[in-house]
Scaffold this active site. Structure first.
Site, PDB file in Angstrom:
ATOM      1  CG  LEU A 175       2.127   4.314   4.585  1.00 41.49           C
ATOM      2  CD1 LEU A 175       1.155   5.489   4.541  1.00 41.49           C
ATOM      3  CD2 LEU A 175       2.671   4.016   3.196  1.00 41.49           C
ATOM      4  CG  ASP A 176      -0.983   1.967   6.101  1.00 44.87           C
ATOM      5  OD1 ASP A 176      -1.841   2.809   6.447  1.00 44.87           O
ATOM      6  OD2 ASP A 176      -0.856   1.577   4.930  1.00 44.87           O
ATOM      7  CB  ALA A 177       3.615   1.753  11.328  1.00 44.97           C
TER       8      ALA A 177
END
EC number: 3.5.1.10
Length: 285
Positions: free
Chosen positions: A228-230
């Site tokens: 997530l969000d990486a």
């Protein structure tokens, strides 16, 4: 406009790669109009983007990919992508309730700034249907609950395939994308979020930033991965904050930044200037 081919590649760095690729183009009477290359000396990886005119090119457009794979890609262990300027990318936009990123992208699209087609907008809420109608783009509503998420996303993927979508933009879409959809569109789903992550997580990052008295706020646009969000970062920017700024000021400055950063990332993707490798990107000028 002259039809061009754009080739992006990366491979283990060896002598002669640049010479062989440019020779392939010039010997076949292609006129090179752009060339940029970079070597990551830590990973020993060669990156390259090259564009050439196809007007007098001796290899038929539909056979260039096969020729290149046979002659060079296998020899140098290349991972490459070939694009043509007369084939427009097809972009789907996913939205929820916030409109600032959607309005900005549709304004650029309507003004003819982007060489892209937007066949549809998908949302889990009806709030922004009026925006889609204003710009004459079909709007599809897929309400999502924990129980219906898997089935609704399956229907979304069928719709994307039907419309031959080549990449997706999450314009403040407030749902986590499933691993199945991410794997179907690797490095082809672009997201935007505030750069406070992981420092200011949660639903109200600007409120948390205000309480902390930050002096800079930011936004990050990246490709979506299963973490997530990486995912690989495409574009980032910041704006300065002072003690005089209210929470409302922070939110408004954040929204401005988000729409600009997302649009820059989308433009780079449309122009085929992004090459993702592992969890980083090479952004060509």
């Amino acid at each position: 406009m002259m039809t061009t081919a754009k080739l992006l590649l990366h491979c283990p760095d060896k002598p002669g790669i640049l010479a062989e690729v440019t020779d392939f183009i010039t010997v076949n009477k292609g006129n090179i109009i752009y060339l940029d290359q970079y070597v990551d000396h830590v990973e020993n990886i060669f990156f390259m983007r090259i564009e050439w005119e196809l007007k007098d090119f001796l290899v038929p457009q539909e056979k260039i990919e096969d020729y290149f794979r046979t002659l060079y890609a296998q020899k140098y262990e290349m991972d490459f992508r070939l694009y043509f300027s007369d084939v427009k990318p097809r972009m789907a936009i996913f939205v929820s309730k916030l409109s600032h990123c959607l309005f900005d992208m549709l304004a650029r699209y309507t003004a003819g700034e982007w060489n892209v087609e937007i066949p549809l907008i998908i949302s889990n809420h009806p709030d922004l249907q009026h925006v889609a109608e204003r710009f004459g783009i079909p709007f599809y509503l897929f309400p999502i609950t924990k129980e219906t998420k898997e089935e609704q996303e399956r229907k979304e993927m069928e719709l994307l395939a039907k419309h031959k979508i080549t990449f997706i933009v999450l314009a403040r879409y407030m749902q986590v994308i499933s691993e199945q959809m991410i794997n179907a569109y690797p490095n082809k789903i672009i997201n935007i979020h505030h750069s406070f992550l992981p420092a200011f997580v949660g639903a109200k990052p600007y409120h948390a930033a205000f309480q902390r008295g930050v002096k800079i706020i930011g936004a990050t646009s990246h490709y979506v991965t299963t973490e997530l969000d990486a995912g690989p970062i495409i574009e980032q920017d910041v704006v300065r904050i002072t003690h005089k700024d209210s929470i409302e000021d922070l939110v408004n400055k954040g929204k401005d930044l988000e729409k600009i950063v997302l649009s820059r990332a989308v433009q780079k993707h449309i122009e085929r200037k992004v090459l993702a490798y592992k969890n980083k990107t090479v952004i060509f000028s």
